[in-house]
Design an enzyme around this catalytic site. Structure first.
Site, PDB file in Angstrom:
ATOM      1  N   ASP A   1      53.068  45.804  22.365  1.00 31.22           N
ATOM      2  CA  ASP A   1      54.299  45.929  23.152  1.00 31.22           C
ATOM      3  C   ASP A   1      55.201  44.727  22.859  1.00 31.22           C
ATOM      4  O   ASP A   1      54.745  43.713  22.330  1.00 31.22           O
ATOM      5  CB  ASP A   1      53.986  46.007  24.656  1.00 31.22           C
TER       6      ASP A   1
ATOM      7  N   GLU B   1      51.025  42.954  27.161  1.00 25.69           N
ATOM      8  CA  GLU B   1      51.030  41.494  27.216  1.00 25.69           C
ATOM      9  C   GLU B   1      52.358  40.973  27.726  1.00 25.69           C
ATOM     10  O   GLU B   1      52.414  40.003  28.475  1.00 25.69           O
ATOM     11  CB  GLU B   1      50.740  40.906  25.829  1.00 25.69           C
TER      12      GLU B   1
END
Ligand code: ZN
Length: 449
Positions: free
Chosen positions: A90, A152
């Site tokens: 991500d 994250e």
């Protein structure tokens, strides 16, 4: 430097890996944006396919309420250790796209750097792990578990549950977390300390309601001025944090030149730096305090009023070795004790992130330092990170016996999270080579380094 087999292998796989990295950058997998959930799923699928094509046993896994993570396993040859290679798929939001020189999701090369959101943080991490696997033609000399997380950039909210649920699949002798940076272009580094974090919102009340500043000002205090005086007590005159009870760690043995720091931090000419001690000590080994936001009337809406209430969000970074909850209490106590003019001070506590300090010794660290030395042709340095990466402390907690190496392909010019994020392609190649070398050195070390 003599051209080695590992170097030849990396040169062979690099063009394909670069294509993969560009493909991944084109997917806008912004985990903070609920509307991009399909894109986060797409990067998970694309990552899974990459390692499936190399012969791994691959699952896309998630826990309740979490984002999809990829787990790809290459079994350990008999008697060999298992290495977990971590990255995340991500990315951060782009911010204002007008601030980007080229569109954030169109990978573009300029002056030896690849620009694009995620080009460095952390799709480069995925690409590094892929390069290492491809360099060994899908048969690494140690067991490899590739773990690519999808949340994250929103603080890994379900990571601890994930590490618990899939503990056995993730267990490894060595954990390589490829989400950090090197010290400089040409200077490899292992990140061995991280500062922790605590924050709170402080509200100052001086009056029951707003009153005319001409009629009452001079004797009645206003909340905003009181808040400013309170916030000013966070530092002493030299700019050191003045909150009692916060820890300080050993000063790092790294020379971080002041002019380099000033340039990287974009400090204006004539503006003084805060605190005392070396630069590295101040940003890695000592606490810092920052006012993140203030709720106050806008200048455009200003009226001649003594305001009854004002609010600020205060954040402190904590030295390695400190305890985040205890430090947050010290912050709250400081704010309560320093209420100016007897004003009411109410503090609501916010998040904490524990600091981290690696035991940077032993066979895995020896292997990593040797691999870095061979790849870059110079000695690596141990660096700290002033920021908090909560997932590192979580890995350390979940796998206390594993050696944790924090690596990465970024450099101080990568602008992770900012506009014009980029990856230095030369550094990327050296980081890939270092990972290939690391796996072969770990294979030569004992089965449980
Ligand atoms: Zn990252």
């Amino acid at each position: 430097m003599i051209e080695t087999d590992s170097q030849r292998a990396v040169s062979r796989v690099l063009p394909g890996v670069r294509d993969v990295l560009e493909h991944l950058v084109r997917i806008p997998s912004v985990s903070a944006n609920p509307a991009a959930a399909d894109d986060v799923r797409r990067t998970a699928d694309a990552t899974a396919q990459l390692f499936r094509d190399e012969g791994a046993d691959v699952d896309i896994l998630e826990v309740e309420g979490g984002q999809p993570a990829v787990l790809a396993r290459f079994p350990a040859p008999p008697g060999k250790p298992t290495v977990l290679l971590y990255a995340h798929h991500d990315v951060q939001p782009t911010g204002d796209p007008a601030l980007w020189t080229s569109p954030p999701f169109e990978p573009t090369e300029r002056d030896g750097r690849l620009y694009g959101r995620g080009a460095s943080d952390d799709k480069a991490g995925i690409a590094m792990h892929l390069a290492a696997i491809r360099a060994y033609d899908g048969a690494p000399p140690v067991g490899v578990t590739v773990f690519v997380e999808g949340e994250e950039e929103i603080g890994s909210p379900t990571l601890s549950a994930f590490l618990e649920t899939y503990h056995d699949q993730l267990a490894a002798d060595v954990i390589v977390l490829a989400d950090s940076a090197n010290f400089d272009i040409g200077v490899p580094a292992l990140t061995t300390t991280l500062r922790g974090l605590a924050d709170c919102v402080v509200e100052v009340r001086a009056l029951d309601h707003g009153v005319h500043s001409g009629q009452y000002g001079g004797a009645a205090p206003d909340a905003l001025t009181a808040l400013c005086r309170l916030l000013a007590t966070l530092h002493d005159d030299e700019g050191n944090v003045a909150i009692k009870g916060l820890a300080t760690a050993e000063p790092p043995d790294v020379d971080y030149p002041e002019d380099r720091f000033r340039a990287e931090a974009s400090v204006l000419p004539g503006v003084e730096l805060l605190g005392t001690g070396s630069i590295a000590e101040r940003i890695w080994a000592k606490p810092s305090a920052t006012v993140l936001a203030i709720d106050a009337p806008r200048v455009a809406d200003a009226s001649n009023t003594l305001h009854p209430v004002a609010r600020a969000k205060v954040s402190i970074r904590l030295a390695p070795g400190d305890d985040a909850v205890r430090a947050r209490t010290a912050l709250v106590d400081h704010l309560r004790a320093n209420a100016p003019w007897g004003c009411e001070v109410e503090v609501s506590v916010g998040d904490v992130g524990e600091p981290y300090s690696a035991n940077a010794e032993g066979p895995a660290y020896d292997a990593a330092r040797e691999a870095f030395r061979e790849s870059w042709g110079r000695e690596p340095v141990d660096i700290g990170i002033g920021g908090t990466i909560p997932f590192i402390a979580e890995f350390a907690q979940a796998f206390p016996a594993a050696a944790i190496l924090v690596t990465g392909a970024a450099d101080p010019h990568s602008r992770a999270h900012g506009a014009d994020e980029s990856l230095h392609l030369g550094e990327f190649e050296r980081a890939c080579l270092a990972e290939v070398l690391l796996l072969s050195k770990l294979a030569k070390a004992t089965s449980s380094p």
